[in-house]
Design a protein around this motif. Structure first.
Motif, mmCIF file in Angstrom:
data_model
loop_
_atom_site.group_PDB
_atom_site.id
_atom_site.type_symbol
_atom_site.label_atom_id
_atom_site.label_comp_id
_atom_site.label_asym_id
_atom_site.label_seq_id
_atom_site.Cartn_x
_atom_site.Cartn_y
_atom_site.Cartn_z
ATOM 1 N N ASP A 38 0.872 -1.333 -0.273
ATOM 2 C CA ASP A 38 -0.154 0.016 0.013
ATOM 3 C C ASP A 38 0.430 1.189 -0.330
ATOM 4 O O ASP A 38 1.410 1.728 0.931
ATOM 5 N N GLU A 39 1.285 1.725 -1.174
ATOM 6 C CA GLU A 39 1.496 3.291 -1.371
ATOM 7 C C GLU A 39 1.607 4.500 -0.391
ATOM 8 O O GLU A 39 2.566 5.046 0.267
ATOM 9 N N SER A 40 0.825 4.097 0.304
ATOM 10 C CA SER A 40 0.327 5.257 1.416
ATOM 11 C C SER A 40 0.601 5.230 2.740
ATOM 12 O O SER A 40 0.417 5.268 3.299
ATOM 13 N N LEU A 41 1.270 3.545 3.246
ATOM 14 C CA LEU A 41 0.887 2.648 4.112
ATOM 15 C C LEU A 41 2.319 2.637 4.884
ATOM 16 O O LEU A 41 3.403 2.640 5.732
ATOM 17 N N ILE A 48 -0.656 -0.689 11.380
ATOM 18 C CA ILE A 48 -1.329 -1.378 10.676
ATOM 19 C C ILE A 48 -1.778 -2.589 11.046
ATOM 20 O O ILE A 48 -1.275 -3.541 11.535
ATOM 21 N N HIS A 49 -3.048 -3.094 10.739
ATOM 22 C CA HIS A 49 -3.932 -4.620 11.185
ATOM 23 C C HIS A 49 -3.682 -5.355 10.012
ATOM 24 O O HIS A 49 -4.836 -4.729 8.957
ATOM 25 N N MET A 50 -3.027 -6.634 10.277
ATOM 26 C CA MET A 50 -3.283 -7.825 8.508
ATOM 27 C C MET A 50 -4.044 -8.667 9.682
ATOM 28 O O MET A 50 -4.182 -9.428 10.269
ATOM 29 N N ASP A 51 -4.910 -8.887 8.272
ATOM 30 C CA ASP A 51 -5.990 -10.016 8.491
ATOM 31 C C ASP A 51 -4.912 -11.084 7.790
ATOM 32 O O ASP A 51 -5.183 -10.893 6.482
ATOM 33 N N CYS A 52 -4.890 -12.447 8.822
ATOM 34 C CA CYS A 52 -3.642 -12.934 7.918
ATOM 35 C C CYS A 52 -4.778 -13.974 6.999
ATOM 36 O O CYS A 52 -4.228 -14.466 6.485
ATOM 37 N N THR A 53 -6.122 -14.227 8.107
ATOM 38 C CA THR A 53 -7.020 -15.306 7.223
ATOM 39 C C THR A 53 -7.640 -14.901 5.549
ATOM 40 O O THR A 53 -6.923 -15.705 5.197
ATOM 41 N N ARG A 54 -8.069 -13.176 5.152
ATOM 42 C CA ARG A 54 -8.129 -12.858 3.901
ATOM 43 C C ARG A 54 -6.905 -11.681 2.633
ATOM 44 O O ARG A 54 -7.003 -12.010 2.233
ATOM 45 N N MET A 55 -5.804 -11.932 3.750
ATOM 46 C CA MET A 55 -4.263 -11.621 3.189
ATOM 47 C C MET A 55 -4.947 -10.004 2.817
ATOM 48 O O MET A 55 -4.696 -9.583 1.687
ATOM 49 N N VAL A 56 -5.598 -9.172 3.862
ATOM 50 C CA VAL A 56 -5.648 -7.752 3.432
ATOM 51 C C VAL A 56 -5.292 -6.824 4.382
ATOM 52 O O VAL A 56 -5.320 -7.652 5.445
ATOM 53 N N ILE A 57 -5.082 -5.532 4.380
ATOM 54 C CA ILE A 57 -4.924 -5.114 5.150
ATOM 55 C C ILE A 57 -6.534 -4.092 5.662
ATOM 56 O O ILE A 57 -6.764 -3.565 5.034
#
Length: 615
Positions: A413-416, A481-490
């Motif tokens: 993510d280029e903003s984060l 940043i919160h990484m959702d490991c199941t969905r692989m999204v921030i």
């Protein structure tokens, strides 16, 4: 050239400034960067924490331990500075802190010795070295929980130590000195005097204390100098039962040759059935101790040696390991403890074109013009591209291992995702059966910290989203940043005000909770403009783990709170005194054996200040 003259020359060259001409000005004057992060108190402190914003949650409890590095002079890489340890104590009604210096024997010695060949000299901005005494060990990388009110501090360039959680004092090194092998290459080891009190020992920044099996896994490596002398390189896998001598094995590849590490090994991962040793992205060039500041870029890969626990047999001196290279570079990397089906799932940062080992040197050229100001000489150079987060999977076969390429995912993510740094998760440094949530610090990006030397070295790095000339010329603030490991999204994030630098996130469980996102995220923040105009700008910000974007639930500070560049942290629900009959190494025997070889001053420091602490 004899050994003494060679080392003298190295020390002199490393102290020489870079020659520059012209009248370029530093860009720091208009910067929002909080330069106070370069300074930390060298005295003990304790105080109640004042609420600067919000409310302390009713269900918060436990204790956070946080390490830091205090720069002692210009150009010292700040995370490698003089170590300090802070404990923050939480209850529903109040929070307080206690902070003490990490008084390793070498750090104590540094404070007192004055003779030219006894004093420690900073080499290349990264390591302190004394010709008569050896190498500095600040032991300030990470606090670890061992179980049963036992805690440890780790360091990539020295022997780990146990400390007492109530007093914050060191108690014992982990292992006898002779149980750790010198990490110098053979020719340098032959030249090293026998009287050295502090040999060079290289290990991982994250030993793994397995609370399920009640044992520790770590490594001891060295023998080579980067890509040179690889036939002498070695990795020793160490298993320790927390009470007796080490068990150890030389790690051997399937080709019959010694395993080795050419850069560093910040992280080590352990599953129920496997041990993974990583070569991580932080390279200190051998020429740096000679004062040469050229940059060898990190490689876009993460080598990993995979060992089966079933192959660790008592009485054997070697263990075979599979070798493979993951197609990304990282520093902090973790895995699911559950490895059913011999599938290992990994989570880590995607570092890309950034170099954690490169300080900014005083008055060197910045990429966008100007010079590095002496006020921040030693702070890590800015990244040369946006980073990210990765997941990778490995299948362990009968006599080999392979990456499951189709399961690889990267988030950018280029903003984060600028300067991806420490992770935080429930049960920090003990891995859950399956990761569901990981919280990450993105320290941010500042164009006034982009040095020309580093930008040039990484201009052709693979996978870049930005070219040097397209990099932002305004600051990108720190982000949580919160990484959702199941969905692989921030799934959630919070971006700090521009005058903040945030590091060292730590998950704190909510009382009575079980889920990996039920709790709070502790962060260490340094501000140029203190919150509410109060105190030092050194603050603790706490977030609801399920709602980062809401902003901090509270901000805490104190007039006595004065930390510098923070490293890793640890949370535990409760603490107590270290058990009286717990393990203790015989460190003083090592010092007694060498005492007569040293000057009167060194002897007095040992017998007065060092040895009484480790009786």
């Amino acid at each position: 050239m004899d050994r003494r003259r060679f080392i003298q020359t190295a020390g002199v060259l490393s102290a020489l400034p870079m020659v520059s001409f012209g009248h370029e000005q530093s860009q720091l004057a208009g910067s929002s960067f909080p330069t106070s992060i370069m300074r930390g108190s060298l005295t003990e402190a304790a105080d109640e924490l004042t609420l600067l914003s919000g409310q302390l949650p009713d269900d918060i409890f436990g204790h956070v331990f946080m390490t830091e590095g205090i720069s002692l002079e210009e150009n010292q890489l700040t995370p490698n500075g003089r170590g300090a340890l802070t404990r923050v104590d939480f209850s529903p009604a109040q929070a307080s802190f206690t902070r003490k210096l990490i008084n390793t024997p070498s750090a104590i010695m540094q404070e007192h010795v004055t003779a030219p060949f006894d004093k420690f000299a900073l080499l290349g901005g990264t390591v302190y070295f004394s010709m008569n005494l050896g190498f500095m060990n600040y032991c300030n990388t990470a606090p670890n929980y061992m179980g049963n009110n036992r805690f440890a501090l780790s360091y990539e360039g020295g022997i780990p130590f146990e400390f007492d959680a109530t007093s914050l004092e060191l108690v014992t090194p982990i292992g006898e000195v002779f149980e750790w092998h010198s990490s110098l290459p053979p020719f340098a080891d032959l030249l090293a005097p026998d009287k050295w009190l502090f040999p060079q020992v290289r290990t991982t920044g994250h030993p793994y204390f397995d609370l399920e099996s009640q044992e520790c896994f770590t490594i001891n490596y060295g023998g080579n100098m980067g890509e040179s002398g690889l036939r002498n390189g070695y990795i020793r896998l160490i298993r320790w039962d927390l009470s007796g001598p080490f068990d150890s094995w030389q790690v051997i590849g399937r080709n019959g040759e010694n395993a080795y590490i050419t850069a560093t090994s910040h992280s080590l991962s352990v599953t129920r059935n496997h041990i993974l040793i990583f070569e991580t992205a932080a390279r200190v060039e051998n020429s740096r101790i000679m004062g040469i500041r050229t940059v060898t870029p990190q490689k876009h890969r993460t080598p990993v040696w995979i060992i089966r626990k079933a192959d660790l047999h008592f009485g054997q001196s070697m263990v075979f390991a599979d070798y493979l290279e993951l197609d990304f570079d990282t520093s902090d990397i973790m895995c699911n403890y559950n490895d059913d089906g011999d599938i290992i799932t990994l989570y880590g940062q995607y570092l890309g074109a950034m170099d954690k080992s490169e300080p900014q040197f005083d008055w060197e050229s910045l990429y966008f013009g100007g010079r590095v100001d002496s006020d921040i000489a030693g702070y890590p150079a800015a990244p040369v591209d946006v980073g990210g987060l990765v997941r990778a999977r490995i299948r362990v076969n009968a006599v080999s291992s392979e990456e499951i390429k189709g399961d690889f995912e990267v988030i950018r993510d280029e903003s984060l995702c600028w300067d991806m740094n420490d992770p935080a998760y429930r049960g920090h440094f003990q891995f859950p059966e399956r990761f569901e949530h990981i919280y990450w610090a993105a320290v941010g990006y500042r164009p006034e910290h982009l040095v020309k030397r580093v930008a040039k070295a990484y201009e052709d790095y693979p996978g870049r989203l930005y070219e040097n000339d397209t990099l932002p010329q305004t600051a990108v603030p720190s982000a949580l940043i919160h990484m959702d490991c199941t969905r692989m999204v921030i799934s959630d994030s919070y971006q700090f005000p521009e005058d903040c630098v945030m590091r060292t996130p730590q998950f704190m469980a909510r009382r009575g909770s079980n889920a990996q996102d039920e709790g709070y995220i502790f962060t260490a923040v340094v501000r140029k403009n203190p919150s509410n105009g109060m105190f030092t700008g050194k603050e603790f910000w706490l977030f609801d783990a399920k709602n980062l974007s809401r902003g901090p639930v509270c901000i805490l500070g104190s007039a006595k709170l004065d930390f510098a560049t923070t490293n890793h942290a640890l949370w535990v629900p409760e603490i107590g005194p270290r058990p009286a009959l717990a393990y203790k190494a015989d460190l003083n025997s090592h010092f007694n054996d060498k005492l007569s070889c040293h000057s009167r001053q060194v002897q007095e420091v040992l017998t007065t200040y060092v040895m009484p602490k480790f009786e």
